[in-house]
Write a protein that holds these residues in place. Structure first.
Motif, PDB file in Angstrom:
ATOM      1  N   THR A  74       4.071   5.606  -5.566  1.00  0.00           N
ATOM      2  CA  THR A  74       4.070   5.579  -7.031  1.00  0.00           C
ATOM      3  C   THR A  74       3.034   6.536  -7.586  1.00  0.00           C
ATOM      4  O   THR A  74       3.300   7.273  -8.540  1.00  0.00           O
ATOM      5  CB  THR A  74       3.785   4.153  -7.541  1.00  0.00           C
ATOM      6  N   GLN A  95       0.828  -1.202   0.000  1.00  0.00           N
ATOM      7  CA  GLN A  95       0.000   0.000   0.000  1.00  0.00           C
ATOM      8  C   GLN A  95       0.868   1.260   0.000  1.00  0.00           C
ATOM      9  O   GLN A  95       0.606   2.210  -0.736  1.00  0.00           O
ATOM     10  CB  GLN A  95      -0.910   0.026   1.228  1.00  0.00           C
ATOM     11  N   THR A 130       2.551   1.688  -3.394  1.00  0.00           N
ATOM     12  CA  THR A 130       1.549   2.110  -4.377  1.00  0.00           C
ATOM     13  C   THR A 130       1.245   3.592  -4.224  1.00  0.00           C
ATOM     14  O   THR A 130       1.182   4.336  -5.202  1.00  0.00           O
ATOM     15  CB  THR A 130       0.256   1.283  -4.220  1.00  0.00           C
ATOM     16  N   GLN A 144       5.083   6.737 -12.146  1.00  0.00           N
ATOM     17  CA  GLN A 144       4.113   6.049 -13.008  1.00  0.00           C
ATOM     18  C   GLN A 144       4.195   6.609 -14.439  1.00  0.00           C
ATOM     19  O   GLN A 144       4.188   5.849 -15.397  1.00  0.00           O
ATOM     20  CB  GLN A 144       2.694   6.231 -12.441  1.00  0.00           C
TER      21      GLN A 144
END
Length: 178
Positions: free
Chosen positions: A168, A162, A165, A174
């Motif tokens: 990112t 988590q 993510t 990304q």
């Protein structure tokens, strides 16, 4: 006794150069730019010495974060910091045992590693390194607690996923990947 050494650098050639310059009879070396691979190596090998390349900051991975994460796993780990001449990394919080400037003189690095692994007048750590002398200035306990609390996500795989993510999505990583 073989001493494990971790090299955290974004430059594969730099890590390879150091790894090849060290005697394989005395050192087991992992050179990586991967945060999770570094953590796994420290856990698996009970690694007590890490060479941190300040250029990790250039690839958006803070060497402070890496250092604190490695200290979470092994509180006695010692750091050798490598800066390039154009960098002035603020890593005094990690209390590095030595700081070198690129290009690194391999004999100088070897001398530092030898002093850390064979110093007869210092108490030994479980992995054969001479124990670091305590820093004259002790860090503020509240600050240390806040820093370690921020890294608790490393102990739980789902929280780590988590957190990574979220990082990112918050960064341009990304977009760079696409």
């Amino acid at each position: 006794m073989v001493t494990p050494i971790l090299i955290v650098t974004p430059q594969t050639s730099f890590g390879t150069l150091i790894r090849k310059s060290l005697d394989t009879k005395h050192f087991t070396v992992l050179s990586t730019a991967d945060f999770s691979e570094a953590i796994q190596f420290v856990r698996r090998m009970n690694c007590g010495l890490a060479i941190l390349d300040a250029e990790m900051d250039d690839v958006d991975i803070s060497i402070l974060d890496i250092g604190f994460a490695l200290r979470e796993i092994n509180e006695l780990i010692q750091f050798v910091l490598v800066n390039s001449s154009r960098q002035n990394a603020d890593v005094e919080q990690l209390h590095p045992v030595a700081t070198l400037t690129k290009p690194v003189a391999l004999p100088e690095l070897q001398k530092i590693l030898d002093s850390l692994t064979t110093s007869p007048d210092k108490p030994r750590t479980p992995w054969g390194l001479a124990a670091a002398t305590p820093s004259p200035s002790t860090p503020d306990p509240e600050r240390v607690l806040a820093e370690t609390t921020n890294l608790m996500w490393l102990r739980d795989v789902s929280k780590a996923a988590q957190h990574l993510t979220r990082l990112t999505l918050e960064s341009s990583a990304q977009a760079a990947l696409i």
